[in-house]
Scaffold this motif. Structure first.
Motif, PDB file in Angstrom:
ATOM      1  N   PHE A 186       0.818  -1.212   0.000  1.00 53.26           N
ATOM      2  CA  PHE A 186       0.000   0.000   0.000  1.00 53.26           C
ATOM      3  C   PHE A 186       0.850   1.260   0.000  1.00 53.26           C
ATOM      4  CE2 PHE A 186      -4.044  -1.679   2.356  1.00 53.26           C
ATOM      5  CZ  PHE A 186      -4.363  -2.431   1.232  1.00 53.26           C
ATOM      6  N   THR A 187       0.337   2.261  -0.667  1.00 53.52           N
ATOM      7  CA  THR A 187       0.908   3.600  -0.516  1.00 53.52           C
ATOM      8  C   THR A 187       0.409   4.139   0.830  1.00 53.52           C
ATOM      9  OG1 THR A 187      -0.994   4.714  -1.505  1.00 53.52           O
ATOM     10  CG2 THR A 187       0.765   3.996  -3.017  1.00 53.52           C
ATOM     11  N   ALA A 188       0.954   5.234   1.281  1.00 55.70           N
ATOM     12  CA  ALA A 188       0.522   5.826   2.554  1.00 55.70           C
ATOM     13  C   ALA A 188      -0.968   6.173   2.504  1.00 55.70           C
ATOM     14  CB  ALA A 188       1.353   7.065   2.882  1.00 55.70           C
ATOM     15  N   GLU A 189      -1.414   6.697   1.375  1.00 57.60           N
ATOM     16  CA  GLU A 189      -2.828   7.064   1.232  1.00 57.60           C
ATOM     17  C   GLU A 189      -3.731   5.823   1.244  1.00 57.60           C
ATOM     18  OE1 GLU A 189      -5.679   9.002  -2.171  1.00 57.60           O
ATOM     19  OE2 GLU A 189      -3.644   9.816  -1.967  1.00 57.60           O
ATOM     20  N   GLU A 190      -3.309   4.771   0.538  1.00 58.15           N
ATOM     21  CA  GLU A 190      -4.087   3.524   0.527  1.00 58.15           C
ATOM     22  C   GLU A 190      -4.161   2.913   1.923  1.00 58.15           C
ATOM     23  OE1 GLU A 190      -3.379   1.554  -3.859  1.00 58.15           O
ATOM     24  OE2 GLU A 190      -1.744   1.455  -2.398  1.00 58.15           O
ATOM     25  N   LEU A 191      -3.050   2.951   2.645  1.00 59.39           N
ATOM     26  CA  LEU A 191      -3.028   2.394   3.995  1.00 59.39           C
ATOM     27  C   LEU A 191      -3.964   3.163   4.913  1.00 59.39           C
ATOM     28  CD1 LEU A 191      -1.848   0.291   5.895  1.00 59.39           C
ATOM     29  CD2 LEU A 191       0.027   1.870   6.375  1.00 59.39           C
ATOM     30  N   GLN A 192      -3.957   4.481   4.806  1.00 66.23           N
ATOM     31  CA  GLN A 192      -4.854   5.296   5.629  1.00 66.23           C
ATOM     32  C   GLN A 192      -6.316   4.961   5.321  1.00 66.23           C
ATOM     33  OE1 GLN A 192      -4.385   9.515   5.053  1.00 66.23           O
ATOM     34  NE2 GLN A 192      -5.452  10.013   6.937  1.00 66.23           N
ATOM     35  N   ASN A 219      -7.099   1.405   6.679  1.00 63.18           N
ATOM     36  CA  ASN A 219      -7.227   1.401   8.140  1.00 63.18           C
ATOM     37  C   ASN A 219      -8.571   1.987   8.579  1.00 63.18           C
ATOM     38  OD1 ASN A 219      -4.805   0.128   8.632  1.00 63.18           O
ATOM     39  ND2 ASN A 219      -3.659   2.032   8.827  1.00 63.18           N
ATOM     40  N   LYS A 220      -9.032   3.013   7.899  1.00 71.84           N
ATOM     41  CA  LYS A 220     -10.345   3.580   8.203  1.00 71.84           C
ATOM     42  C   LYS A 220     -11.433   2.540   7.924  1.00 71.84           C
ATOM     43  CE  LYS A 220     -13.493   7.359   7.081  1.00 71.84           C
ATOM     44  NZ  LYS A 220     -13.722   8.525   6.248  1.00 71.84           N
ATOM     45  N   HIS A 221     -11.315   1.865   6.800  1.00 72.88           N
ATOM     46  CA  HIS A 221     -12.267   0.799   6.446  1.00 72.88           C
ATOM     47  C   HIS A 221     -12.265  -0.292   7.527  1.00 72.88           C
ATOM     48  CE1 HIS A 221     -14.340  -2.234   4.055  1.00 72.88           C
ATOM     49  NE2 HIS A 221     -13.344  -3.048   4.333  1.00 72.88           N
ATOM     50  N   CYS A 222     -11.094  -0.676   8.002  1.00 72.97           N
ATOM     51  CA  CYS A 222     -10.983  -1.707   9.042  1.00 72.97           C
ATOM     52  C   CYS A 222     -11.643  -1.264  10.345  1.00 72.97           C
ATOM     53  CB  CYS A 222      -9.520  -2.067   9.290  1.00 72.97           C
ATOM     54  SG  CYS A 222      -8.801  -3.035   7.954  1.00 72.97           S
ATOM     55  N   ARG A 223     -11.454  -0.004  10.714  1.00 73.23           N
ATOM     56  CA  ARG A 223     -12.093   0.494  11.944  1.00 73.23           C
ATOM     57  C   ARG A 223     -13.612   0.429  11.827  1.00 73.23           C
ATOM     58  NH1 ARG A 223      -7.715   3.994  11.631  1.00 73.23           N
ATOM     59  NH2 ARG A 223      -8.921   5.620  10.608  1.00 73.23           N
ATOM     60  N   ILE A 224     -14.141   0.747  10.675  1.00 75.10           N
ATOM     61  CA  ILE A 224     -15.593   0.675  10.448  1.00 75.10           C
ATOM     62  C   ILE A 224     -16.055  -0.778  10.510  1.00 75.10           C
ATOM     63  CG2 ILE A 224     -17.424   1.033   8.724  1.00 75.10           C
ATOM     64  CD1 ILE A 224     -15.782   3.533   7.820  1.00 75.10           C
ATOM     65  N   ARG A 225     -15.337  -1.670   9.832  1.00 75.91           N
ATOM     66  CA  ARG A 225     -15.697  -3.103   9.863  1.00 75.91           C
ATOM     67  C   ARG A 225     -15.648  -3.639  11.285  1.00 75.91           C
ATOM     68  NH1 ARG A 225     -12.308  -6.750   7.586  1.00 75.91           N
ATOM     69  NH2 ARG A 225     -13.796  -8.294   8.252  1.00 75.91           N
ATOM     70  N   TYR A 226     -14.614  -3.272  12.028  1.00 79.02           N
ATOM     71  CA  TYR A 226     -14.467  -3.738  13.408  1.00 79.02           C
ATOM     72  C   TYR A 226     -15.648  -3.277  14.259  1.00 79.02           C
ATOM     73  CZ  TYR A 226     -12.464  -4.472  18.020  1.00 79.02           C
ATOM     74  OH  TYR A 226     -12.263  -4.877  19.316  1.00 79.02           O
ATOM     75  N   ALA A 227     -16.039  -2.023  14.090  1.00 77.52           N
ATOM     76  CA  ALA A 227     -17.160  -1.477  14.868  1.00 77.52           C
ATOM     77  C   ALA A 227     -18.474  -2.160  14.504  1.00 77.52           C
ATOM     78  CB  ALA A 227     -17.268   0.032  14.645  1.00 77.52           C
TER      79      ALA A 227
END
Length: 186
Positions: free
Chosen positions: A150-156, A159-167
């Motif tokens: 991932f590029t830095a932008e893709e990783l960011q 990670n946001k997507h993962c936080r939403i999925r986790y919630a």
């Protein structure tokens, strides 16, 4: 039909989990057409483990690499007296369940501590577990590539997507009130 027992159990009691599993496997197979299903028509799980014992006893544990949204299927086999051992225990729920040979249960093994009780020395117990590795779900959600690329932008963004999925992970499980509607949506 008996051959579809596990698929039907998952779809009946965990319809949202079944939908996620099917969607993920279908997506993987569309991306990589040479992938094969372990047990076509019998199971939609991409991974399985056979514990051939001969005295399969698992101490309290959590299967942390499994995806929490898709429960695993555990089947016991062997020749042991279920009144004297081989019980399944679900530590967090404070339950001990008589689990004779041939029994099957579907539990969220990645977030529910579980194990089984010892059997007598001359008895035999085996287990067969089917599960859904969390890495496969992450691979699909990451666009079929590893996070290290991932590029830095893709990783960011990921990670946001993962936080939403986790919630939202607990929302994958149906409630008594939503179960009928969730089944109908399949």
């Amino acid at each position: 039909m008996l051959r579809q027992f596990l698929v039907e159990c998952l779809a009946s009691y965990f319809p949202r989990s079944y939908a996620l599993a099917k969607e993920t496997v279908d997506s993987l197979r569309a991306q990589q057409r040479d992938l094969n299903i372990n047990f076509p028509g019998y199971s939609g799980y991409p991974a399985a483990a056979a514990n051939m014992g001969p005295r399969s006893i698992l101490l309290e544990h959590i299967d942390g690499s499994n995806t929490p949204e898709i429960p695993c299927v555990i089947t016991a086999a062997g020749s042991y007296d279920p009144d004297h051992g081989g019980h399944l225990y679900l530590w967090d729920l404070k339950l001990i369940i008589r689990f004779p040979p041939g029994s099957t249960i579907i539990i969220p093994s990645s977030c529910l501590r579980h194990g089984n009780t010892p059997i007598r020395s001359y008895e035999r117990r085996f287990s067969f577990t089917q599960y859904f590795p969390g890495g496969l779900v992450r691979w699909v959600h990451a666009g079929y590539k590893g996070q290290k690329s991932f590029t830095a932008e893709e990783l960011q963004k990921y990670n946001k997507h993962c936080r939403i999925r986790y919630a939202q992970a607990a929302n994958v499980f149906s409630t008594l009130e939503s179960l009928i509607k969730d089944r109908e949506s399949l």
